[in-house]
Design a protein around this motif. Structure first.
Motif, PDB file in Angstrom:
ATOM      1  N   SER A 147       0.820  -1.205   0.000  1.00 40.86           N
ATOM      2  CA  SER A 147       0.000   0.000   0.000  1.00 40.86           C
ATOM      3  C   SER A 147       0.857   1.259   0.000  1.00 40.86           C
ATOM      4  O   SER A 147       1.967   1.265   0.550  1.00 40.86           O
ATOM      5  N   SER A 148       0.317   2.313  -0.568  1.00 39.88           N
ATOM      6  CA  SER A 148       1.001   3.611  -0.460  1.00 39.88           C
ATOM      7  C   SER A 148       0.714   4.229   0.911  1.00 39.88           C
ATOM      8  O   SER A 148       1.346   5.209   1.292  1.00 39.88           O
ATOM      9  N   TRP A 149      -0.242   3.664   1.648  1.00 38.96           N
ATOM     10  CA  TRP A 149      -0.543   4.139   3.008  1.00 38.96           C
ATOM     11  C   TRP A 149       0.288   3.345   4.003  1.00 38.96           C
ATOM     12  O   TRP A 149       0.371   2.134   3.907  1.00 38.96           O
ATOM     13  N   ARG A 150       0.870   4.037   4.973  1.00 40.27           N
ATOM     14  CA  ARG A 150       1.726   3.400   5.981  1.00 40.27           C
ATOM     15  C   ARG A 150       1.012   3.290   7.326  1.00 40.27           C
ATOM     16  O   ARG A 150       0.192   4.134   7.660  1.00 40.27           O
ATOM     17  N   ALA A 173      -6.491   1.503   2.396  1.00 39.74           N
ATOM     18  CA  ALA A 173      -5.510   0.566   1.834  1.00 39.74           C
ATOM     19  C   ALA A 173      -6.214  -0.555   1.067  1.00 39.74           C
ATOM     20  O   ALA A 173      -5.765  -0.964  -0.009  1.00 39.74           O
ATOM     21  N   GLU A 176      -7.595   0.854  -2.224  1.00 43.83           N
ATOM     22  CA  GLU A 176      -6.476   1.091  -3.151  1.00 43.83           C
ATOM     23  C   GLU A 176      -6.015  -0.234  -3.769  1.00 43.83           C
ATOM     24  O   GLU A 176      -5.809  -0.324  -4.990  1.00 43.83           O
ATOM     25  N   ASN A 180      -6.228  -1.401  -7.729  1.00 47.16           N
ATOM     26  CA  ASN A 180      -5.008  -1.800  -8.449  1.00 47.16           C
ATOM     27  C   ASN A 180      -5.036  -3.259  -8.901  1.00 47.16           C
ATOM     28  O   ASN A 180      -4.033  -3.776  -9.391  1.00 47.16           O
ATOM     29  N   ALA A 185      -4.216  -5.561   0.634  1.00 47.51           N
ATOM     30  CA  ALA A 185      -3.058  -4.667   0.779  1.00 47.51           C
ATOM     31  C   ALA A 185      -2.124  -5.159   1.873  1.00 47.51           C
ATOM     32  O   ALA A 185      -2.568  -5.759   2.857  1.00 47.51           O
ATOM     33  N   LEU A 187       0.671  -3.355   4.392  1.00 48.62           N
ATOM     34  CA  LEU A 187       1.136  -2.031   4.803  1.00 48.62           C
ATOM     35  C   LEU A 187       2.521  -2.117   5.447  1.00 48.62           C
ATOM     36  O   LEU A 187       2.798  -3.037   6.220  1.00 48.62           O
ATOM     37  N   GLY A 192       9.278   1.800   7.175  1.00 46.78           N
ATOM     38  CA  GLY A 192       9.441   1.080   5.909  1.00 46.78           C
ATOM     39  C   GLY A 192       9.554  -0.424   6.032  1.00 46.78           C
ATOM     40  O   GLY A 192       9.800  -1.112   5.042  1.00 46.78           O
ATOM     41  N   ARG A 247      10.891  -5.349   2.993  1.00 50.36           N
ATOM     42  CA  ARG A 247      10.004  -5.522   1.843  1.00 50.36           C
ATOM     43  C   ARG A 247      10.533  -6.568   0.859  1.00 50.36           C
ATOM     44  O   ARG A 247       9.790  -7.412   0.359  1.00 50.36           O
ATOM     45  N   ASP A 272       3.115  -7.613  -5.296  1.00 56.17           N
ATOM     46  CA  ASP A 272       3.647  -6.612  -6.243  1.00 56.17           C
ATOM     47  C   ASP A 272       4.095  -7.233  -7.561  1.00 56.17           C
ATOM     48  O   ASP A 272       5.172  -6.901  -8.079  1.00 56.17           O
TER      49      ASP A 272
END
Ligand SMILES: Cc1ncc(COP(=O)(O)O)c(C=O)c1O
Length: 314
Positions: A147-150, A173, A176, A180, A185, A187, A192, A247, A272
């Motif tokens: 997700s681009s949300w953390r 999330a 999103e 996509n 998602a 997170l 990070g 990640r 991904d």
């Protein structure tokens, strides 16, 4: 069966428990000006009950209720009933609705009417809602995206508490991910590192060892996570390591899976756009799924105390 990931039941139950009594579904209403609606000042739980031969077997009911009271304490909330009362309400409601399918139990406590200011500590309203519920995510494996949300840093909002307000993050999330083309998602935390799914904890498998982020890493301390750690160590004899996960490790691990009350144990087959392991459900994940299933149905003697059996009329 509900649409994957939406939790939409095919029909509503007859009764709901609201503020001390069982009321009809259509009468289970609160005012539009309740504080919890405006500011997310609520706490809740998600609990599963499995239908098995005229019993609903509720999994780790007390542990979930205990977490709800802990969550309430963190946000200065006094739930106006002892925990035993909400456990009793859950049992009564299962019987009243005469369920003969698997169910999802949602106790919730939120600030009601009174002040609308941010420091208003309005009286707390409490409900227990139980719905018919099948699978939440595909047991054959899900495709995920980061997700681009953390997850927030630990000094911003309490993630240890299961509050209604913080679920806006999971909601964003999950949407999103869906937009996509993913099923769910994943997170990252504020630094990070891998935290968890939108509504699940996460495990990876490397060389037959389980690795999962530690509880201080911005995750909810999942009861399914605890169940899986216990079963992996005690029943399957696997090594479980709680440590930060990068990640890249998600892309290169042998197997990965989610754990959660709704998701149960869900294999992750793609992250991904990278295939996880062989791209199908791995052997370790399979054995965890089977052992978890046995535990939820009270078929492992050592952990039978996790299951509360409620007899339902045929
Ligand atoms: C954000 C998040 N993490 C983890 C979990 C898993 O928690 P549990 O296993 O207690 O259902 C959930 C489910 O409630 C969740 O919403």
């Amino acid at each position: 069966m509900s649409k994957s990931g939406t939790g939409t039941p095919t029909q509503w139950p007859k009764y709901v428990w609201l503020n001390g009594s069982i009321v009809r579904w259509e009468d289970a209403k609160v005012h539009v000006f309740v504080h919890g609606l405006h500011y997310g000042t609520g706490v809740f739980e998600g609990i599963r009950g499995y239908y098995d031969d005229e019993y609903i077997k509720v999994f780790r009911l007390e542990d979930h209720m205990r977490r709800m009271y802990r969550s309430a304490k963190i946000i200065y909330m006094d739930i106006p009933y002892p925990m035993e009362k909400l456990i009793e309400a859950t049992v009564e409601l299962i019987k009243a609705n005469k369920f003969n399918t698997d169910v999802y139990i949602r106790p919730i406590a939120f600030r009601g009417l009174g002040g609308f200011g941010l420091r208003a500590m309005n009286p707390v309203e409490v409900a227990v809602v139980i719905i018919e519920f099948g699978k939440y995510l595909k047991p054959t494996g899900v495709k995920c995206g980061i997700s681009s949300w953390r997850k927030p840093s630990p000094d911003s909002i309490p993630v240890y508490a299961k509050t209604t307000g913080i679920y806006l993050l999971s909601h964003l999330a999950a949407i999103e991910a869906h937009l996509n083309g993913y099923d769910e998602a994943i997170l990252l935390d504020s630094e990070g590192y891998v935290a968890e799914g939108a509504g699940e904890n996460i495990f990876i498998v490397k060389n037959s060892e389980l690795i999962t982020p530690p509880v201080y890493d911005g995750i909810l301390e999942g009861i399914t996570r605890d169940t899986v750690i216990t079963l992996a160590r005690e029943v399957l004899g696997l090594k479980v390591i709680e440590r930060r996960i990068r990640r890249e490790e998600l892309y290169t691990c042998d197997e990965a899976f989610f754990t959660g009350t709704a998701a149960e144990v869900t294999p992750i087959v793609e992250i991904d756009g990278r295939t996880v392991g062989s791209g199908s459900v791995g052997e370790v994940t399979k054995s965890i799924m089977n052992t978890y299933r046995d535990a939820t149905l009270g078929r492992i003697a050592k952990y039978r105390h996790w299951v509360r059996e409620v007899e339902v009329e045929a």
